[in-house]
Enzyme design. Structure first.
Site, PDB file in Angstrom:
ATOM      1  N   ASP A 112       0.819  -1.208   0.000  1.00 11.69           N
ATOM      2  CA  ASP A 112       0.000   0.000   0.000  1.00 11.69           C
ATOM      3  C   ASP A 112       0.856   1.264   0.000  1.00 11.69           C
ATOM      4  O   ASP A 112       0.421   2.313  -0.464  1.00 11.69           O
ATOM      5  CB  ASP A 112      -0.919   0.029   1.236  1.00 11.69           C
ATOM      6  CG  ASP A 112      -1.811  -1.199   1.329  1.00 11.69           C
ATOM      7  OD1 ASP A 112      -1.745  -2.053   0.420  1.00 11.69           O
ATOM      8  OD2 ASP A 112      -2.561  -1.305   2.318  1.00 11.69           O
ATOM      9  N   ASP A 200      -2.622   5.606  -2.968  1.00  4.78           N
ATOM     10  CA  ASP A 200      -1.971   4.521  -2.249  1.00  4.78           C
ATOM     11  C   ASP A 200      -1.265   3.692  -3.319  1.00  4.78           C
ATOM     12  O   ASP A 200      -1.779   3.530  -4.437  1.00  4.78           O
ATOM     13  CB  ASP A 200      -3.008   3.627  -1.544  1.00  4.78           C
ATOM     14  CG  ASP A 200      -3.465   4.204  -0.192  1.00  4.78           C
ATOM     15  OD1 ASP A 200      -3.208   5.389   0.079  1.00  4.78           O
ATOM     16  OD2 ASP A 200      -4.086   3.441   0.582  1.00  4.78           O
ATOM     17  N   HIS A 249      -7.596  -0.205  -3.452  1.00  4.88           N
ATOM     18  CA  HIS A 249      -6.517  -1.127  -3.823  1.00  4.88           C
ATOM     19  C   HIS A 249      -6.961  -2.093  -4.917  1.00  4.88           C
ATOM     20  O   HIS A 249      -7.901  -2.865  -4.742  1.00  4.88           O
ATOM     21  CB  HIS A 249      -5.970  -1.868  -2.596  1.00  4.88           C
ATOM     22  CG  HIS A 249      -5.518  -0.908  -1.544  1.00  4.88           C
ATOM     23  ND1 HIS A 249      -5.497  -1.205  -0.214  1.00  4.88           N
ATOM     24  CD2 HIS A 249      -5.077   0.375  -1.636  1.00  4.88           C
ATOM     25  CE1 HIS A 249      -5.060  -0.151   0.471  1.00  4.88           C
ATOM     26  NE2 HIS A 249      -4.802   0.828  -0.377  1.00  4.88           N
ATOM     27  N   ASP A 251      -5.678  -4.764  -6.151  1.00  2.00           N
ATOM     28  CA  ASP A 251      -5.154  -6.128  -6.259  1.00  2.00           C
ATOM     29  C   ASP A 251      -6.076  -7.248  -5.775  1.00  2.00           C
ATOM     30  O   ASP A 251      -5.640  -8.393  -5.651  1.00  2.00           O
ATOM     31  CB  ASP A 251      -3.760  -6.220  -5.633  1.00  2.00           C
ATOM     32  CG  ASP A 251      -3.702  -5.670  -4.216  1.00  2.00           C
ATOM     33  OD1 ASP A 251      -4.757  -5.275  -3.682  1.00  2.00           O
ATOM     34  OD2 ASP A 251      -2.595  -5.639  -3.652  1.00  2.00           O
ATOM     35  N   CYS A 355      -0.740  -7.971  -1.265  1.00  2.00           N
ATOM     36  CA  CYS A 355      -0.708  -6.830  -0.342  1.00  2.00           C
ATOM     37  C   CYS A 355       0.459  -6.906   0.637  1.00  2.00           C
ATOM     38  O   CYS A 355       1.081  -5.895   0.946  1.00  2.00           O
ATOM     39  CB  CYS A 355      -1.954  -6.793   0.534  1.00  2.00           C
ATOM     40  SG  CYS A 355      -3.491  -7.021  -0.318  1.00  2.00           S
TER      41      CYS A 355
HETATM   42  N1  ARG Z   1     -10.295  -3.793  -1.599  1.00  2.00           N
HETATM   43  C1  ARG Z   1      -9.941  -5.170  -1.669  1.00  2.00           C
HETATM   44  C2  ARG Z   1     -11.143  -6.043  -1.321  1.00  2.00           C
HETATM   45  O1  ARG Z   1     -11.557  -6.047  -0.201  1.00  2.00           O
HETATM   46  C3  ARG Z   1      -8.771  -5.522  -0.795  1.00  2.00           C
HETATM   47  C4  ARG Z   1      -7.478  -5.044  -1.336  1.00  2.00           C
HETATM   48  C5  ARG Z   1      -6.380  -5.185  -0.344  1.00  2.00           C
HETATM   49  N2  ARG Z   1      -5.172  -4.806  -0.966  1.00  2.00           N
HETATM   50  C6  ARG Z   1      -4.126  -4.248  -0.363  1.00  2.00           C
HETATM   51  N3  ARG Z   1      -3.080  -3.986  -1.094  1.00  2.00           N
HETATM   52  N4  ARG Z   1      -4.128  -3.945   0.913  1.00  2.00           N
HETATM   53  O2  ARG Z   1     -11.665  -6.725  -2.157  1.00  2.00           O
END
Ligand code: ARG
Length: 373
Positions: A112, A200, A249, A251, A355
């Protein structure tokens, strides 16, 4: 060139070339931070985390660290160098002339905070107040890399002010409802305003000459514009994913696996007009497999789609969370070898296998994978 030299070389241009050196986060002292505008917008309305804050239970921290340590060991056994952050005291408040919040967050998802592009590691602005000082946990490593690698470029994006002007008050209510949230995010009406550049690092995917950046809660258009000006040799693309009520995020939504292949969360499809760029360059975007779980583990920010939050070790080998059997099966069918890694009990600290890591070195060079621009 000696790819396995112990002395640091910072170099990584994409998400898939052979990984040789990586940072793995730590669950140590991780806190659930007190309410603040951007974080509140992200915590699901029915979450067990609403209304509580403070240090996470020590047994959960210990278990998280056990899994992260095992993952680090697994990588080391494959000849990959692993470094770890140095936690600061996250019970301390974060106070600047512009804001105050009563505790910080942790140093679990390094992805992040740190964006590695070629020989540069860029510290992201971040968009939560509780994560404003998180870069400090990586400074000992940055200093070491700076001393060891004469070509390493250590950069930091302008620290944001994070006053109330950065956040839309519309998101302050706890009872917005999922329908409204989906409408808002599809209309790109996100919690962050365009007051100043915000991003981020985990909203950015590196694909050689192209950087694909998610516009959402944690990254605004000014942040994407800042990245465009900062990386003048790259093409920077803003993408967004309707269907995600809490878009932070990229990913667990869009996962490049090797040149020509991307997994896309089937509940958060890339809109057709944004797909065109990938298709005209011969890239395939396929639906990711379903998650194996119906709900995330306790005290977790993320959705069950951490199933597709995989770490690519090279274009033929991918680390997948051990319980995510459908995701593993999909890779199997694609002819990609799966390395099973147990991590689910560490999800609560901010994410999955992608992550919890940040690239330092992949055997990669600057390439154009999208010659048709
Ligand atoms: N927003 C994503 C979800 O809950 C989680 C992504 C987490 N990624 C990170 N690099 N902290 O589906």
């Amino acid at each position: 060139m000696n790819w396995t030299a112990e002395k640091t070389t910072v170099n990584s241009w994409n998400e898939w070339d052979p990984l040789k050196h990586v940072i793995v986060g730590l669950a140590t002292d991780c806190h659930i931070p007190p309410a603040e505008p951007a974080l509140d917008a992200k915590v699901p309305e029915d979450s067990d985390m609403r209304g509580q804050w403070g240090k996470r239970p020590q047994e959960m921290i210990d278990r998280g660290n056990e899994l992260l340590d095992n993952f680090a060991l697994q990588l080391q056994k494959r000849g990959i160098r692993v470094d770890r952050p140095t936690p600061t005291d996250f019970s301390l408040p974060a106070t600047t002339p512009d804001f105050h919040t009563d505790s910080q967050f942790g140093c679990m998802p390094p992805r992040d905070v740190l964006l590695t592009v070629g020989s540069e590691i860029l510290e992201a602005t971040m968009s939560y107040r509780c994560r404003w000082f998180e870069y400090l946990c990586y400074r000992p490593l940055m200093q070491q890399y700076f001393n060891e690698d004469p070509n390493f470029r250590h950069e930091a994006a302008p620290k944001p002010r994070l006053t109330d002007a950065d956040y839309r008050a519309d998101y302050l209510s706890e009872k917005i409802g999922i329908e409204k949230r989906l409408e808002w995010t599809a209309d790109k009406f996100f919690v962050t305003t365009e007051e100043e550049p915000l991003f981020d690092a985990a909203d950015v995917l590196r694909m050689g000459k192209d950087l694909v950046v998610q516009h959402g809660f944690t990254t605004n258009l000014k942040g994407i514009e800042w990245l465009r000006r900062h990386f003048p040799d790259h093409r920077v693309h803003a993408v967004n994913f309707p269907g995600d009520p809490y878009p932070i995020h990229i990913d667990a939504t869009f996962t490049p696996v090797r040149p020509g292949l991307i997994l896309n969360n089937p509940n958060r499809r890339l809109p057709d007009d944004q797909r065109e760029f990938f298709h005209r360059n011969g890239w395939e975007i396929v639906d990711a497999a379903q998650p194996a779980h119906n709900s995330p583990p306790p005290l977790c920010y993320s959705s069950t789609w951490l199933s597709m939050n995989v770490l690519v070790l090279d274009p033929k080998t991918v680390c997948v969370e051990k319980s995510e059997v459908y995701q593993a099966e999909q890779f199997d069918k694609l002819g990609i070898e799966v390395v099973e890694v147990e991590l689910r009990d560490a999800y609560a600290f901010g994410g999955g296998l992608h992550c919890c890591t940040a690239d330092v070195y992949r055997e990669s060079s600057f390439e154009d994978y999208f010659p048709k621009g």
